[in-house]
Design a protein around this motif. Structure first.
Motif, PDB file in Angstrom:
ATOM      1  N   UNK A  45      -0.178  -1.442 -30.077  1.00 35.39           N
ATOM      2  CA  UNK A  45       0.688  -2.548 -30.487  1.00 35.39           C
ATOM      3  C   UNK A  45       1.327  -3.195 -29.258  1.00 35.39           C
ATOM      4  N   UNK A  46       1.467  -4.518 -29.322  1.00 34.89           N
ATOM      5  CA  UNK A  46       2.102  -5.249 -28.229  1.00 34.89           C
ATOM      6  C   UNK A  46       3.547  -4.816 -28.041  1.00 34.89           C
ATOM      7  N   UNK A  47       4.258  -4.559 -29.131  1.00 32.44           N
ATOM      8  CA  UNK A  47       5.686  -4.236 -29.010  1.00 32.44           C
ATOM      9  C   UNK A  47       5.906  -2.970 -28.187  1.00 32.44           C
ATOM     10  N   UNK A  48       5.079  -1.945 -28.414  1.00 31.25           N
ATOM     11  CA  UNK A  48       5.207  -0.705 -27.644  1.00 31.25           C
ATOM     12  C   UNK A  48       4.927  -0.958 -26.165  1.00 31.25           C
ATOM     13  N   UNK A  49       3.895  -1.724 -25.880  1.00 29.56           N
ATOM     14  CA  UNK A  49       3.520  -2.026 -24.495  1.00 29.56           C
ATOM     15  C   UNK A  49       4.602  -2.852 -23.797  1.00 29.56           C
ATOM     16  N   UNK A  50       5.161  -3.836 -24.502  1.00 27.71           N
ATOM     17  CA  UNK A  50       6.203  -4.669 -23.915  1.00 27.71           C
ATOM     18  C   UNK A  50       7.513  -3.890 -23.737  1.00 27.71           C
ATOM     19  N   UNK A  51       7.792  -2.967 -24.640  1.00 26.54           N
ATOM     20  CA  UNK A  51       8.994  -2.131 -24.478  1.00 26.54           C
ATOM     21  C   UNK A  51       8.948  -1.383 -23.149  1.00 26.54           C
ATOM     22  N   UNK A  52       7.769  -0.861 -22.806  1.00 25.37           N
ATOM     23  CA  UNK A  52       7.620  -0.115 -21.547  1.00 25.37           C
ATOM     24  C   UNK A  52       7.806  -1.032 -20.341  1.00 25.37           C
ATOM     25  N   UNK A  53       7.243  -2.236 -20.422  1.00 27.20           N
ATOM     26  CA  UNK A  53       7.382  -3.161 -19.298  1.00 27.20           C
ATOM     27  C   UNK A  53       8.839  -3.569 -19.111  1.00 27.20           C
ATOM     28  N   UNK A  54       9.534  -3.830 -20.196  1.00 25.78           N
ATOM     29  CA  UNK A  54      10.946  -4.201 -20.091  1.00 25.78           C
ATOM     30  C   UNK A  54      11.763  -3.060 -19.494  1.00 25.78           C
ATOM     31  N   UNK A  55      11.471  -1.825 -19.881  1.00 29.98           N
ATOM     32  CA  UNK A  55      12.167  -0.674 -19.310  1.00 29.98           C
ATOM     33  C   UNK A  55      11.942  -0.606 -17.800  1.00 29.98           C
ATOM     34  N   UNK A  56      10.723  -0.937 -17.368  1.00 35.26           N
ATOM     35  CA  UNK A  56      10.419  -0.960 -15.938  1.00 35.26           C
ATOM     36  C   UNK A  56      11.222  -2.048 -15.231  1.00 35.26           C
ATOM     37  N   UNK A  57      11.343  -3.210 -15.847  1.00 37.07           N
ATOM     38  CA  UNK A  57      12.175  -4.286 -15.302  1.00 37.07           C
ATOM     39  C   UNK A  57      13.608  -3.792 -15.069  1.00 37.07           C
ATOM     40  N   UNK A  58      14.167  -3.145 -16.092  1.00 37.87           N
ATOM     41  CA  UNK A  58      15.550  -2.665 -15.991  1.00 37.87           C
ATOM     42  C   UNK A  58      15.704  -1.642 -14.873  1.00 37.87           C
ATOM     43  N   UNK A  59      14.710  -0.780 -14.715  1.00 32.46           N
ATOM     44  CA  UNK A  59      14.744   0.208 -13.628  1.00 32.46           C
ATOM     45  C   UNK A  59      14.785  -0.482 -12.270  1.00 32.46           C
ATOM     46  N   UNK A  60      13.972  -1.517 -12.114  1.00 31.78           N
ATOM     47  CA  UNK A  60      13.932  -2.247 -10.843  1.00 31.78           C
ATOM     48  C   UNK A  60      15.257  -2.936 -10.580  1.00 31.78           C
ATOM     49  N   UNK A  61      15.810  -3.559 -11.607  1.00 32.27           N
ATOM     50  CA  UNK A  61      17.088  -4.241 -11.450  1.00 32.27           C
ATOM     51  C   UNK A  61      18.195  -3.257 -11.076  1.00 32.27           C
ATOM     52  N   UNK A  62      18.173  -2.090 -11.729  1.00 33.30           N
ATOM     53  CA  UNK A  62      19.179  -1.069 -11.446  1.00 33.30           C
ATOM     54  C   UNK A  62      19.039  -0.534 -10.014  1.00 33.30           C
ATOM     55  N   UNK A  63      17.807  -0.265  -9.593  1.00 33.80           N
ATOM     56  CA  UNK A  63      17.580   0.231  -8.239  1.00 33.80           C
ATOM     57  C   UNK A  63      17.983  -0.806  -7.190  1.00 33.80           C
ATOM     58  N   UNK A  64      17.688  -2.074  -7.465  1.00 39.02           N
ATOM     59  CA  UNK A  64      18.028  -3.131  -6.520  1.00 39.02           C
ATOM     60  C   UNK A  64      19.538  -3.291  -6.399  1.00 39.02           C
ATOM     61  N   UNK A  65      20.250  -3.171  -7.520  1.00 37.64           N
ATOM     62  CA  UNK A  65      21.703  -3.254  -7.501  1.00 37.64           C
ATOM     63  C   UNK A  65      22.298  -2.090  -6.716  1.00 37.64           C
ATOM     64  N   UNK A  66      21.738  -0.889  -6.921  1.00 36.98           N
ATOM     65  CA  UNK A  66      22.211   0.296  -6.214  1.00 36.98           C
ATOM     66  C   UNK A  66      21.988   0.155  -4.715  1.00 36.98           C
ATOM     67  N   UNK A  67      20.833  -0.358  -4.316  1.00 32.52           N
ATOM     68  CA  UNK A  67      20.530  -0.534  -2.895  1.00 32.52           C
ATOM     69  C   UNK A  67      21.449  -1.578  -2.276  1.00 32.52           C
ATOM     70  N   UNK A  68      21.746  -2.659  -3.034  1.00 25.82           N
ATOM     71  CA  UNK A  68      22.638  -3.686  -2.534  1.00 25.82           C
ATOM     72  C   UNK A  68      24.044  -3.146  -2.345  1.00 25.82           C
ATOM     73  N   UNK A  69      24.505  -2.331  -3.319  1.00 26.18           N
ATOM     74  CA  UNK A  69      25.850  -1.725  -3.193  1.00 26.18           C
ATOM     75  C   UNK A  69      25.936  -0.835  -1.958  1.00 26.18           C
ATOM     76  N   UNK A  70      24.882  -0.074  -1.683  1.00 23.84           N
ATOM     77  CA  UNK A  70      24.888   0.786  -0.512  1.00 23.84           C
ATOM     78  C   UNK A  70      24.948  -0.010   0.772  1.00 23.84           C
ATOM     79  N   UNK A  71      24.246  -1.174   0.791  1.00 28.99           N
ATOM     80  CA  UNK A  71      24.267  -2.021   1.996  1.00 28.99           C
ATOM     81  C   UNK A  71      25.670  -2.604   2.220  1.00 28.99           C
ATOM     82  N   UNK A  72      26.338  -2.965   1.117  1.00 24.92           N
ATOM     83  CA  UNK A  72      27.656  -3.580   1.222  1.00 24.92           C
ATOM     84  C   UNK A  72      28.697  -2.552   1.702  1.00 24.92           C
ATOM     85  N   UNK A  73      28.577  -1.324   1.176  1.00 23.82           N
ATOM     86  CA  UNK A  73      29.582  -0.305   1.492  1.00 23.82           C
ATOM     87  C   UNK A  73      29.145   0.608   2.625  1.00 23.82           C
TER      88      UNK A  73
END
Length: 389
Positions: A361-389
């Motif tokens: 099903x497309x919904x299951x496949x897209x759910x996984x991709x969206x979760x990957x997006x969120x992981x990337x966004x979270x990691x990028x935010x964490x890396x940016x915070x470390x650079x700032x502090x």
């Protein structure tokens, strides 16, 4: 989350990339996630823009007309990027629009991901320009080196890119809409509409008519079927492309009555053709996935294809379909014969393939991709915070 997608092909184009991206953007909108598409305009020289889809005048890319070379206004794109303020850039193709997305993601330090849809390197030998392969791979490696993730549709594509030393590769598979593609149709009515006897064993091909699709393997396999087998059959070819006229002429050499070219079909016409066919035969050896294989499977039609690329991951030989070695016309012919003769085999393959499609099903496949997006966004935010502090 705000996602900017840069692509060289999008709706109303009909190809695997455009269809997948269209479904993906619709999914994101239903999730109330902001998405903006930057793509070529297929309709002429007037920009057709709205809030979510920004399109620009374009011309076809000669090697692969499904992708177009756009001529966007850099001032307009810069203004749009600033106004939209994306938190993630997804680059779907490595050509003109993809390069723009690549540029703006790097310039404004926006996390960037890419999806790899097409084995362009495998096309080069078909067009007798294989000397370009080292140059192409050098470009592909450069283009993807800054991506947080590279999404590929199959394990075979993942292995190929890893062999080329690319990293951060993740499987983004493809789904099938079983409400659109299903076995229910009036078979007699479908074939009578096209002047084909319902008593014929109908072999169907759906896809672009281009040299890299190896469709001549299918034409020749059909041509060399034993006469008593071929007399029972009708080969139906659906699609358009640069080889359309040439293939029709070659088909006429066999028999104008036993090969039918229907041109481009979509929607209900296409789904009815899938469901009404007795066999789906797909000879391409260059697919990263092969969406048409799933479409035929979900339609209750037994399938056969090539043991290469993404096709061999959906067709499990003797279980969900039959496979032949790449470019092996004799094996392809023999598999057609088996399918015509062995009713029980076709029934088993169809049953297994339908069960397989229910898991895609497309919904299951897209759910996984969206979760990957969120992981990337979270990691990028964490890396940016470390650079700032």
């Amino acid at each position: 989350m705000r996602i900017a997608i840069f692509t060289d092909t999008f709706f109303p184009d009909i190809n695997g990339v455009a269809i997948t991206l269209s479904k993906w953007s619709s999914y994101l909108e239903k999730k109330e996630i902001s998405v903006r598409i930057y793509a070529p305009n297929h309709m002429g020289n007037k920009d057709m823009n709205n809030e979510n889809i920004q399109t620009y005048y374009s011309i076809p890319f000669s090697l692969y007309p499904e992708c177009r070379i756009a001529f966007p206004n850099p001032v307009h794109i810069k203004k749009s990027i600033h106004q939209f303020n994306p938190t993630l850039v997804h680059i779907a193709t490595p050509f003109n629009m993809g390069l723009l997305g690549h540029h703006y993601a790097n310039k404004y330090n926006i996390p960037m991901v890419a999806s790899y849809h097409t084995n362009f390197d495998q096309y080069l030998s078909y067009y007798k320009i294989q000397w370009m392969e080292p140059i192409l791979w050098k470009y592909i490696l450069w283009f993807h080196q800054d991506c947080k993730k590279i999404y590929v549709p199959s394990h075979s594509t993942k292995k190929l890119l890893e062999k080329k030393q690319l990293q951060n590769i993740e499987i983004w598979s493809r789904g099938i809409d079983t409400e659109v593609f299903h076995p229910i149709t009036n078979r007699n009515e479908v074939w009578q509409t096209y002047g084909i006897s319902p008593e014929k064993f109908v072999i169907l091909y759906v896809g672009r008519l281009a040299i890299e699709k190896d469709i001549e393997v299918l034409i020749n396999a059909y041509k060399f079927l034993p006469k008593e087998i071929r007399d029972q059959c009708q080969l139906v070819i659906v699609g358009e492309g640069p080889l359309y006229k040439e293939l029709k002429e070659k088909g006429a050499d066999i028999s104008t009555e036993s090969i039918t070219f229907l041109g481009f079909k979509q929607g209900l016409e296409l789904s009815d053709l899938y469901a009404a066919a007795d066999l789906f035969a797909f000879p391409s050896a260059t697919e990263t996935f092969g969406n048409v294989i799933l479409e035929a499977m979900a339609s209750g039609t037994p399938v056969m294809g090539i043991e290469a690329g993404g096709v061999k991951e959906n067709i499990i030989h003797e279980k969900t379909g039959l496979l032949s070695p790449a470019h092996d016309m004799v094996s392809f012919k023999n598999n057609i014969e088996r399918m015509v003769k062995e009713t029980k085999l076709r029934s088993t393959l169809t049953k297994n393939a339908l069960a397989y499609c229910r898991q895609k099903s497309w919904s299951t496949i897209f759910d996984r991709l969206l979760a990957s997006y969120y992981d990337i966004e979270e990691q990028s935010t964490f890396q940016l915070d470390r650079m700032i502090h």
